[in-house]
Structures are given as structure tokens and as C-alpha cells.
Write an enzyme that holds these catalytic residues in place. Structure first.
Site, PDB file in Angstrom:
ATOM      1  N   LYS A   1       0.844  -1.188   0.000  1.00 20.95           N
ATOM      2  CA  LYS A   1       0.000   0.000   0.000  1.00 20.95           C
ATOM      3  C   LYS A   1       0.885   1.246   0.000  1.00 20.95           C
ATOM      4  CE  LYS A   1      -1.655   2.716   2.830  1.00 20.95           C
ATOM      5  NZ  LYS A   1      -1.706   3.960   2.002  1.00 20.95           N
TER       6      LYS A   1
ATOM      7  N   GLY B   1       6.607   5.616   8.291  1.00 22.56           N
ATOM      8  CA  GLY B   1       5.829   6.844   8.262  1.00 22.56           C
ATOM      9  C   GLY B   1       5.962   7.598   9.565  1.00 22.56           C
ATOM     10  N   SER B   2       4.964   8.393   9.875  1.00 28.51           N
ATOM     11  CA  SER B   2       5.019   9.246  11.052  1.00 28.51           C
ATOM     12  C   SER B   2       4.814   8.440  12.328  1.00 28.51           C
ATOM     13  CB  SER B   2       3.952  10.336  10.962  1.00 28.51           C
ATOM     14  OG  SER B   2       2.660   9.788  11.158  1.00 28.51           O
ATOM     15  N   THR B   3       5.345   8.968  13.426  1.00 26.74           N
ATOM     16  CA  THR B   3       5.169   8.322  14.719  1.00 26.74           C
ATOM     17  C   THR B   3       3.701   8.300  15.135  1.00 26.74           C
ATOM     18  OG1 THR B   3       7.405   8.886  15.415  1.00 26.74           O
ATOM     19  CG2 THR B   3       5.803   8.458  17.155  1.00 26.74           C
TER      20      THR B   3
ATOM     21  N   GLY C   1       2.140   5.536  13.242  1.00 28.59           N
ATOM     22  CA  GLY C   1       2.749   4.304  13.716  1.00 28.59           C
ATOM     23  C   GLY C   1       2.191   3.869  15.055  1.00 28.59           C
TER      24      GLY C   1
ATOM     25  N   GLU D   1       9.409   1.855  10.942  1.00 30.83           N
ATOM     26  CA  GLU D   1      10.438   2.901  10.947  1.00 30.83           C
ATOM     27  C   GLU D   1       9.697   4.220  10.944  1.00 30.83           C
ATOM     28  OE1 GLU D   1      12.311   5.968   9.900  1.00 30.83           O
ATOM     29  OE2 GLU D   1      12.211   5.043   7.916  1.00 30.83           O
TER      30      GLU D   1
ATOM     31  N   CYS E   1      13.544  11.500   7.317  1.00 34.96           N
ATOM     32  CA  CYS E   1      13.489  11.179   8.741  1.00 34.96           C
ATOM     33  C   CYS E   1      14.860  11.270   9.392  1.00 34.96           C
ATOM     34  CB  CYS E   1      12.890   9.787   8.938  1.00 34.96           C
ATOM     35  SG  CYS E   1      13.735   8.497   7.996  1.00 34.96           S
TER      36      CYS E   1
ATOM     37  N   GLU F   1       8.984  16.790  14.960  1.00 40.82           N
ATOM     38  CA  GLU F   1       9.563  16.640  13.625  1.00 40.82           C
ATOM     39  C   GLU F   1       8.843  17.572  12.648  1.00 40.82           C
ATOM     40  OE1 GLU F   1      10.929  12.912  10.853  1.00 40.82           O
ATOM     41  OE2 GLU F   1       8.896  12.858  11.659  1.00 40.82           O
TER      42      GLU F   1
END
Length: 495
Positions: free
Chosen positions: A182, A234-236, A239, A256, A291, A394
């Protein structure tokens, strides 16, 4: 020569080895980041389409030949897939540049070669890895088999879409897993090309599937009972949501996530010599949309004003423009929404009492058709405190914060004082000293003097809120394998 960025079946989904018409006529728009113009539309998968894709991957794993092939047979397919992608490398590079604004020099020279190499690396690794190991036990003999985990949902971001995809696809296929890939809705085109290459390589039906989906269908994929593992980059924030869903289903996940790296510059480093490297590994690294970007620059207080001035002068001299031009140093942001998010962080810096020493605005003086693109001036922020939100969160854009430290111990403490732990760097003329400081940083990767790389042979991953597990290297293959132990009786003692 004009290289086409179009794909063969944009209004189809690649499922079960076929290009299927989705359940509805819903589509996702794909824009050119450097002009803001609509480029094409692709099919948007529904939850029902996700069900069909998972069923195809499930059949391919439970009943198909893929997990039962020898390592050499799977490696042969991986090398065929690498060949098919290599022949499309220029198309892939230009698609990435068109969608997310990454400089063509980088997408041609780094992104696409890296992804092709990943397939060849794991093809070789799986052939030369032991699939089982015998161990002696007190009361039995034990054979430990390394088995594929099953059906994998591979969910990738928009900033390095091809690299992120291949860092999952290559080891998962090598391990014997089947996949539903995806891509991000902002950058779906490379996924279509990977599917075209998979078709050309002759992968068995259902081994590799592609669905382009937004939030509802994506969450359905993550929570689907037919998916054994979720691999996410992707983003925390996202995640964390995925990890919660996987935990509720007791499902494996690897991820990650975000970063907010600190570059510690020691006093012995010549300032003018280090300025290009500091900008190159921060604001200019994939347009700051990376990142691992070293977005917090920590310098000795005695040199602080000089560093702010030098970094600001260098930022003001950056060539901003068309990412397809080799002279461009900074391209656009991936979307208007992301551009506005970055600009809002710059305004937050002002409200928190920081100073915008360079940049700070949308880039306005570009010629047509670039005037509609999503460009931001390279921005240097001074007078910030490490506790401010702009230093703890971030930003993911061409923005650097310059912070002062009194001692090296304070610099290490400042670098570690944030929720992420993906990467950091140390800059010094003394490599031994730099190595000592690097070992004190809570980060998965530490780059000394700009030696920044993500190598397929070396594990890549983060600490704290930067992720779980590892990608690349043998460790990356291990993420898609499970241990099965078979015990057998020991021979009866003679006599």
C-alpha cells in the site's frame, strides 16, 4: 529524450496477478509538486477491495508455490524482478521527482539504484543463509526452522517511496512471504511500476499485490485477520495507531518512524568547511523531507553567532527551483497541505520567541509554471530553546534550528533530550573523540562528519519513538521469519 511518467493501468488494482477494476469509481488525484498541477488519477481501493487483495495473498501463501519454493528459486524471481525494474529505472526516478519533489539527481543516482540493488542483495542473502539449525538439548534433538511469517501488509510513505517499498518487498519476498503493498496516496505511481515489473517477472498470482487506499481502507488492511504482519514506514503518530491495532490483534509489526536528529559540531571543526555538510544533511536532504535529516544543529556557545550568520548566508544562497534541473539544490514540498504545516511551524517558532535568521516564507519569485509549486525558502531558526515544540517535534521540511551548548556533555544531553532516536551526527577533526561521543547518543544510526548513508547491508532502525525492529541487512530478512522448533528423540544409549 522524454521519459514517460504514466502507468499502464491507473484505474485498476493489481491483485492476484491481474489488473482488477475496483469496487467503485473512486479515484485519488496525483499532483506535480513543482507546479501544483494535476498529473493523473489512480484507482482508490475500498475495504472490499482490500478483502479481495488479502484473500489473494492468503491463497498464494497457504496454497500457492511461493513459500514452498527453494531459496534459489525465489532468488531467481527476485533477480528477474530487479531486471524488470532496472529497465524502468529512469521512469521510476522521474515519477518520484514529479510526485514528491525530490531532486532528479538524487532519484536517478540513489533511489532507483538502491531499490534494484536491494532485490539482488536479498536474492543472494537468502541463498546463502541457513534455513534451519540443529541444536543439542538435554532430552531431545532440536531443529530450528526459519519459516516465512505469512501475509505482510507493506505500507510506505511518500518521501522515499521506492526505497521504502523495496526495503520491505525484497526481504519479505526472499523470506517466502506474500504481500499487499500500500503506497502513500501522494505517491502511488512507483507502486504501479513495481506491479508491472512483477507481472513481467512472472511472480506467481497473489504473491505481490498493490492497493492504493486512504485512511479507512488502510486501517482495514492493518486490522485484517488475514494479515500476519504489518511493516510500516511513516510518522510516529500513525505508527502509534498501527501498533495499537496490531497489539489488539496480537499481530506482528515492524516500523520505521519519525526522527528529530541533532548534529553536534565540536569546537575543533573548521566552521566554513562544515557548513555545506550541515546544510546538505539537514535542510537540503530530500528537501528536508527525510526522517534522518539533522535538523537540530548544536554548536559551541563561543561560536554560536558566527554559525548562525554562516548558515544563514549559505541558506540564502541555495538554488531553489525545478527538481528536474541538475543545478537545483532545493525542490518543492510534496503537497500544499504539507507546505502549510511547515509554514505553521515557522510561525510557531516566532510565537515561541525564536528568531528567523534566514528564509521563513513560501518561495514566491519563481517563474511559471513553478509559481504554483509548493516551495519553501530554506529556513534557519536561531535563539531557540531545546524544550520548544519546534525542537521537540519533527517538522519534516527545509528548516534547521541552531542551538548553543556550553560543554560536550551538555551537547550529548541536548541531543538525547527528545522523544525520537533515529539518527544523529558528530562533526570533529578527531575521529576517536567523535566515536566516543557517538556511542553516547541514543540513536539507531550516528553519522560522523557527514558519512550519511542507508546501506542495504547494514541494519537501519530507531530507538524510542522512532520505531520497532530493523530494515536492511540480515536483520531486515529476520523481520519476516519466525522460528519453529522440531524436537526428535535422542537415540537410546547403547548397552
Amino acid at each position: 529524450m522524454t521519459i514517460s511518467t504514466t502507468v499502464q493501468n491507473p484505474l485498476r488494482l493489481f491483485v492476484g496477478g491481474e489488473w482488477l477494476k475496483p469496487e467503485s469509481d473512486a479515484t485519488i488525484d496525483v499532483h506535480e509538486s513543482h507546479t501544483g498541477q494535476l498529473h493523473t488519477t489512480v484507482a482508490e481501493a475500498s475495504t472490499k477491495d482490500v478483502d479481495i487483495a488479502v484473500a489473494a495473498a492468503r491463497r498464494a501463501f497457504d496454497e500457492g508455490p511461493w513459500p514452498r519454493l527453494s531459496a534459489a528459486e525465489r532468488a531467481s524471481y527476485l533477480n528477474k524482478l530487479a531486471d524488470a525494474l532496472e529497465s524502468r529505472s529512469e521512469q521510476l526516478a522521474r515519477q518520484t521527482t514529479l510526485q514528491n519533489g525530490g531532486l532528479l539527481a538524487m532519484t536517478q543516482g540513489v533511489n532507483t539504484p538502491w531499490g534494484v540493488h536491494a532485490l539482488r542483495y536479498y536474492a543472494d542473502l537468502v541463498v546463502n543463509s541457513d534455513a534451519s539449525e540443529d541444536r543439542d538439548c538435554m532430552n531431545a534433538n532440536a531443529t530450528i526452522n526459519k519459516l516465512p511469517v505469512g501475509v505482510v501488509a507493506a505500507i510506505v510513505p511518500w518521501n522515499v517511496s521506492f526505497i521504502a517499498a523495496m526495503s520491505k518487498i525484497a526481504p519479505a519476498l526472499a523470506a517466502g512471504c506474500t504481500l499487499i503493498h500500500k503506497p502513500s496516496p501522494e505517491t502511488p505511481l512507483e507502486a504501479y511500476v513495481i506491479a508491472e515489473a512483477a507481472e513481467e517477472a512472472g511472480l506467481p498470482p497473489g504473491v505481490f499485490n498493490v492497493v492504493v487506499a486512504d485512511r479507512e481502507a488502510s486501517e482495514h488492511l492493518v486490522s485484517h485477520d488475514g494479515v500476519d504482519q504489518v511493516s510500516f514506514t511513516g510518522s510516529t503518530a500513525v505508527g502509534s495507531q498501527i501498533a495499537a491495532i496490531c497489539a489488539g490483534n496480537v499481530k506482528r509489526c515492524s516500523m520505521e518512524l519519525g526522527g528529530n536528529a541533532a548534529a553536534i559540531v565540536l569546537e575543533d571543526m573548521p566552521m566554513q568547511a562544515v557548513i555545506p555538510g550541515l546544510l546538505g544533511t539537514s535542510a537540503l536532504l530530500n528537501n528536508g523531507q527525510a526522517c534522518i535529516a539533522q535538523s537540530r544543529i548544536l554548536v559551541p556557545r563561543s561560536q554560536y553567532d558566527d554559525y548562525v550568520a554562516a548558515l544563514s548566508a549559505a541558506a540564502n544562497g541555495v538554488q531553489v527551483g525545478d527538481p528536474n534541473e541538475m543545478t537545483t539544490q532545493l525542490g518543492p514540498m510534496v503537497s500544499a497541505r504539507h507546505m502549510e504545516t511547515i509554514l505553521s511551524y515557522i510561525e510557531l517558532a516566532r510565537s515561541e520567541g525564536a528568531t528567523i535568521a534566514a528564509g521563513g516564507n513560501r518561495k514566491q519569485d519563481l517563474p511559471e509554471p513553478l509559481s504554483g509549486g509548493w516551495f519553501i525558502e530554506p529556513t534557519v531558526i536561531a535563539d531557540a530553546d531545546n524544550k520548544m515544540r519546534i525542537c521537540q517535534e519533527e517538522i519534516f521540511g527545509p528548516v534547521v534550528k541552531v542551538l548553543a551548548y556550553e560543554s560536550e556533555a551538555e551537547a550529548v544531553a541536548m541531543a538525547n533530550d527528545q522523544p525520537y532516536g533515529l539518527s544523529s551526527s558528530v562533526w570533529s577533526t578527531n575521529p576517536e573523540k567523535a566515536a566516543v561521543l557517538a556511542s553516547q547518543l541514543m540513536a539507531g544510526s550516528v553519522y560522523v562528519n557527514g558519512a550519511m548513508t542507508i546501506d542495504i547491508n547494514v541494519p537501519f532502525g530507531g530507538l524510542k519513538k522512532s520505531g520497532l525492529g530493523a530494515e536492511c541487512g540480515p536483520e531486515g530478512l529476520g523481520e519476516y521469519l519466525i522460528n519453529q522448533v522440531i524436537f526428535t528423540p535422542k537415540p537410546a544409549a547403547a548397552g
